[in-house]
Design an enzyme around this catalytic site. Sequence first.
Site, mmCIF file in Angstrom:
data_model
loop_
_atom_site.group_PDB
_atom_site.id
_atom_site.type_symbol
_atom_site.label_atom_id
_atom_site.label_comp_id
_atom_site.label_asym_id
_atom_site.label_seq_id
_atom_site.Cartn_x
_atom_site.Cartn_y
_atom_site.Cartn_z
ATOM 1 N N ASP A 185 -13.385 2.723 6.738
ATOM 2 C CA ASP A 185 -12.745 3.099 5.804
ATOM 3 C C ASP A 185 -12.893 4.251 4.531
ATOM 4 O OD1 ASP A 185 -10.065 4.605 5.135
ATOM 5 O OD2 ASP A 185 -9.891 2.662 3.398
ATOM 6 N N SER A 199 -6.856 4.269 8.635
ATOM 7 C CA SER A 199 -7.463 4.403 7.271
ATOM 8 C C SER A 199 -6.589 2.939 6.078
ATOM 9 C CB SER A 199 -6.917 5.306 5.683
ATOM 10 O OG SER A 199 -7.336 5.132 4.885
ATOM 11 N N HIS A 230 0.845 -1.303 -0.102
ATOM 12 C CA HIS A 230 -0.362 -0.136 0.265
ATOM 13 C C HIS A 230 0.606 1.623 0.081
ATOM 14 C CE1 HIS A 230 -4.371 1.293 0.621
ATOM 15 N NE2 HIS A 230 -3.608 1.824 0.548
ATOM 16 N N LYS A 289 -7.237 -1.339 6.308
ATOM 17 C CA LYS A 289 -7.795 -1.817 4.700
ATOM 18 C C LYS A 289 -6.979 -3.526 4.551
ATOM 19 C CE LYS A 289 -7.492 1.207 1.966
ATOM 20 N NZ LYS A 289 -7.016 3.260 2.900
ATOM 21 N N ARG A 344 -12.640 12.659 4.035
ATOM 22 C CA ARG A 344 -11.891 13.481 3.915
ATOM 23 C C ARG A 344 -11.287 13.513 3.143
ATOM 24 N NH1 ARG A 344 -7.968 8.574 5.784
ATOM 25 N NH2 ARG A 344 -6.157 10.371 5.675
HETATM 26 N N1 URA Z 1 -4.380 5.517 1.230
HETATM 27 C C1 URA Z 1 -4.857 5.321 2.086
HETATM 28 O O1 URA Z 1 -5.517 3.718 1.925
HETATM 29 N N2 URA Z 1 -5.415 6.165 3.069
HETATM 30 C C2 URA Z 1 -4.786 7.095 3.809
HETATM 31 O O2 URA Z 1 -5.279 7.856 4.282
HETATM 32 C C3 URA Z 1 -3.660 7.845 2.488
HETATM 33 C C4 URA Z 1 -3.063 6.794 1.290
#
Ligand code: URA
Length: 434
Positions: free
Chosen positions: A161, A183, A82, A187, A168
């Site tokens: 999320d 966040s 990620h 995930k 956000r």
């Molecule tokens: N990627 C995400 O999934 N969440 C964030 O807050 C920033 C980048």
Amino acid sequence: MAMIEIIEKKRDGGELSTGQIDWFVQAYTAGEIPDYQAAALIMAIYLRGMNQRETVDLTMAMAKSGDQLDLHDVTPFIVDKHSSGGVGDKTSLIVLPAVAACGVPVGKMSGRCLGSSGGTLDKMESIPGWTPNLTIERFKEQLASIGLVLSGQTACLAPADGKLYALRDVTGTIGNSSLIAASIMSKKLASGADAIVLDVKVGNGAFMSTLDEARDLAKLMVGIGKDAGRQTVALLADMNQPLGFAIGNSLEVKEAIDTLKGHGPADLWTHCLDIAGHMLLLAGKAQTLGEARTLLTEVRDDGRALAKFKAMVTYQGGDARLVDNPEEFRQPQNIEPVYSDLSGYIASIDAGAIGWSCVRLGAGRQIKGESIDHSVGMVIPVKVGDRLALGDLLGTIYAKDQDSGAQANKELRAAITLSDSPISPLPHLYDTLT
Ligand code: URA
């Protein structure tokens, strides 16, 4: 519990209890708290911060807001990656099929555009028909069949999320390390990864502008991953210029396809080798980064990585003909080159300004739920340290009309500064945290 008390507590710098955080996440996910109250709380968290305990509680509550996948009935080990968000960052589109083509199953939950940074799901949706909305059964079935799945937050997977992310995006509350960590890690925990590679961006196009901030975010996320029993590695990567050349949804998909075909910008492929290389190391598929890079280059050169990407597109309903014929992606009305009116060495490129300029072109959202234009954006084939002569190409603007194109033209010029003396290229990586 009264939402207003929770907002006021955080507004005044207080520490939220585990019960308050759990209640907020559950109630907001269930639609029992309106967006304006959730936005007020998120802004209070953004301004006042959260301590480590609150951040871990928020992450766990968000991870548990839907189902938590256990994929071990499909595969013994699953690896994921990620990015913390950057401009032109299409790494996932290249890394995931390449790693899967090396025989390591990848099941990833991605996000959408966030502020000035692009989002994998929005990029992939430039392929007509492609969907990230998979049931758990379909997720598992696809993972078992082709070893590669790219899904989004759904009503079942990390729904908290999904809602907070969209809020956000449009309320100026992105760049807070607790909110980013919760966040991302919610995930990753919900999607059942055994091992996670975090691509933490630092620079003018990232949510963390200094190395210290990026390191703190990386440590926070690595700690959350380890406490949850997941092998977690974080790479601190430069984001002081766009990654690769293309910025904007379909433009980035085309560049990713090009890179999977063995072309594409050198900085992008180098970065992909590092992220994918660490994924292969965690999965035990390679013993050294050098060995991993060789395997990844093999699957790119013999077409297996591209074939994996195409299979994923097909499985998820997308028109896979575009993978063979990327020139058939829809183009916007107004495509114009921008030439340099100065000469010198490129001293800096403000990636954040370029990202926002692309949002204004229509590539991202300015209000919640807004539809985006997948065809607009920029291609900027220059890098910090390059020598430019008068009249050299700075970039190409893809706009829906002349007015927005002219505005983006000005913004692109303003984002690039030149120097009379030679400038060193930017480093690619700053550090690796294990
Ligand atoms: N990627 C995400 O999934 N969440 C964030 O807050 C920033 C980048």
